[in-house]
Design an enzyme around this catalytic site. Structure first.
Site, PDB file in Angstrom:
ATOM      1  N   LYS A   1      -2.035  -3.045  -1.282  1.00  0.00           N
ATOM      2  CA  LYS A   1      -2.063  -2.381  -2.589  1.00  0.00           C
ATOM      3  C   LYS A   1      -3.342  -1.558  -2.726  1.00  0.00           C
ATOM      4  O   LYS A   1      -4.436  -2.028  -2.376  1.00  0.00           O
ATOM      5  CB  LYS A   1      -1.971  -3.434  -3.692  1.00  0.00           C
ATOM      6  CG  LYS A   1      -1.825  -2.885  -5.106  1.00  0.00           C
ATOM      7  CD  LYS A   1      -1.657  -4.036  -6.093  1.00  0.00           C
ATOM      8  CE  LYS A   1      -1.526  -3.567  -7.533  1.00  0.00           C
ATOM      9  NZ  LYS A   1      -1.372  -4.703  -8.469  1.00  0.00           N
TER      10      LYS A   1
ATOM     11  N   SER B   1       2.356  -4.580 -11.497  1.00  0.00           N
ATOM     12  CA  SER B   1       1.784  -3.339 -11.017  1.00  0.00           C
ATOM     13  C   SER B   1       1.838  -3.175  -9.497  1.00  0.00           C
ATOM     14  O   SER B   1       1.545  -2.090  -8.984  1.00  0.00           O
ATOM     15  CB  SER B   1       0.316  -3.254 -11.466  1.00  0.00           C
ATOM     16  OG  SER B   1      -0.463  -4.301 -10.908  1.00  0.00           O
TER      17      SER B   1
ATOM     18  N   SER C   1       2.030  -9.220 -12.006  1.00  0.00           N
ATOM     19  CA  SER C   1       2.007  -8.013 -11.183  1.00  0.00           C
ATOM     20  C   SER C   1       2.399  -8.219  -9.732  1.00  0.00           C
ATOM     21  O   SER C   1       2.606  -7.253  -9.013  1.00  0.00           O
ATOM     22  CB  SER C   1       0.624  -7.357 -11.253  1.00  0.00           C
ATOM     23  OG  SER C   1       0.440  -6.724 -12.492  1.00  0.00           O
TER      24      SER C   1
END
Length: 492
Positions: A75, A155, A179
């Site tokens: 990420k 996210s 997330s």
């Protein structure tokens, strides 16, 4: 290189022979990213790639390291030495720190290879209340491989979509509250939010020192456990990692777990109001029960003060922790405070704020009452941990709790933002208290994946992973494969 089908790529992931050709596998993944992410359905799950990944994979395999050159997408709020770390924002587009976050250094030491960086909800979805999950100014909009007109949640949107699409062996996401687990569930993959403290947060773009953690997103619980073992470590710069009572090999012995007699609390009030989701969940529960688990229905609604207190904590810590992170970036002409980010967004409003604003950033900037923050933090952690998760497991004499993770994916709408069904799921107490939370695919609704969430006590990470692996072994549902096109109703 000729484009491989999804079925072949996934067979390579699972095949023991694949461990003898790590360099070739890395090339295959890079080709798939070019074919499916940059072209074709244009998933926008990957922001940048590491062209040296095939060579690094071959070297790690030859060295006999644990992960043997397996490729991992990271990420893009986690620093890696070879790529910029943007958090999806143009403000950090040139954030080449040249350093690895400790969790990435540990990954490499164990033979893992950084394949690239994944897209995310910009600033990990903490900029504005009206955001659309999966969108960032740097990466654009991440599309769900199961239905490209539907949301990938956030996210860790790109991490979930990339694993579902077979763009890497695994991915790393981060979670403050949902997330990792939401995008894992909605993209039909495994996601594990470990107990806060198992994995270092140093050199990870922060929201909350209380709730932030990184964790694995994979196609199986065994792979999640293997990746967790490769990134979990003590870090002198992160105090939360220093008081961990047990940090172990989470993969070895994963299968040595019987469901016979295991008591699991079923959070009935958190199943929600969808009959179709209830049917999928009931099938998962029947599989567990048939394997010997003892299911205990629990009717419970959390103390709502927990949510308000946690929000106050996030707002205070966002300003403070973001300021610390930005102030210590090695580059020149970088933002150095949350106030700098707010000013940057205002100056670049067409690119950054066309679809939504920054009301949470602005609220965080004004959240300066430390006494109120300390009180809210103590209350939130106590209510979520002692008075919710611990109390429920003790009162009902269960070792674990279970609920659906989320409902199916919603149609993406940049104009109106996300469309969550807030009545489904029980992830917030685990996020707020820092307890483990595992989501495992349990089926689908009209081709759209849904997952089952499994919770345990603080530091019971291995036991929760054992339970998830045991559920995988008895799962009767057929899981959907990505279609790489817009959603269509299932044929009757």
């Amino acid at each position: 290189m000729k484009h491989r089908t999804l079925a072949l790529a996934l067979a390579l992931i699972a095949s023991p022979a694949a461990a003898q050709q790590a360099e070739e596998d890395a090339r295959i993944y890079l080709d798939r990213i070019a074919a499916l992410d940059d072209a074709g359905p244009q998933l926008n799950a990957v922001i940048s790639v590491n062209p040296d990944a095939p060579r690094e994979a071959g070297e790690a395999e030859a060295a006999g390291l644990t992960l043997a050159g397996r490729t991992v997408l990271v990420k893009d709020n986690i620093e890696t030495a070879e790529l910029p770390t943007t958090a999806g924002s143009l403000a950090l587009a040139e954030n080449f720190t040249g350093r690895d976050a400790p969790l990435i250094a540990t990954l490499r030491e164990n033979g893992g290879v950084v394949l690239g960086k994944t897209n995310l909800s910009e600033w990990a979805n903490i900029r504005d209340n009206s955001s659309t999950s999966g969108w960032s100014a740097v990466g654009g909009l991440t599309r769900n491989p199961h239905a490209t007109d539907r949301n990938s949640c956030g996210s860790s949107s790109g991490s979930g979509a990339a694993v579902a699409a077979g763009l890497a062996w695994a991915a790393i996401g981060t979670e403050t509250n949902g997330s990792i687990t939401c995008p894992a569930s909605i993209n039909g993959v495994v996601g594990f939010k470990p107990s806060v403290g198992l994995v270092s947060r140093t050199h990870v773009v922060p929201i909350s020192s209380t709730q932030d953690t990184a964790g694995p997103m994979t196609r199986s619980v065994a792979d999640a456990a293997l990746l967790l073992s490769a990134i979990a470590s003590e870090d002198e710069a992160d105090a939360a990692t220093l008081d961990v009572p047990r940090r172990a090999d989470y993969h070895t012995g994963l299968d040595n777990f019987s469901l016979e007699g295991v008591r699991i609390g079923i959070m009935r009030n958190q199943v929600g109001n969808r009959d179709d989701l209830s049917q999928v969940f009931d099938t998962a529960l029947a599989d567990l029960e048939a394997a010997g688990a003892v299911l205990v229905d629990i009717e419970f609604d959390p103390n709502n003060e927990m949510y308000g207190d946690s929000f106050a904590v996030l707002m205070f810590e966002l300003r403070e922790e973001m300021g610390k992170y930005l102030a210590n970036l090695p580059g020149e002409n970088m933002p150095r405070s949350l106030a700098d980010l707010i000013a940057f967004n205002e100056e670049n409003a067409e690119a950054e704020m066309r679809w939504f604003g920054q009301d949470l950033f602005e609220l965080a900037e004004s959240s300066t009452d430390r006494e109120a923050y300390e009180s809210a933090k103590a209350d939130a952690v106590r209510i979520a941990g002692d008075e919710t998760l611990d109390a429920l497991m003790a009162e009902h004499q269960v070792a674990f709790l279970a609920a659906p993770t989320r409902g199916p994916s919603w149609t993406t709408d940049l104009v109106n933002g996300d469309n969550f069904n807030g009545r489904i799921g029980f992830g917030s107490p685990a996020a707020i208290a820092g307890y483990p939370h595992l989501t495992v695919p349990m089926g689908d609704i009209e081709g759209l994946p849904v997952g089952i969430s499994l919770f345990g006590a603080k530091w019971a990470d291995f036991e929760v992973l054992q339970l998830g692996a045991a559920y995988e072994r008895v799962r009767s549902a057929t899981l959907p494969e990505p279609r790489f096109g817009p959603w269509e109703p299932a044929a009757r």
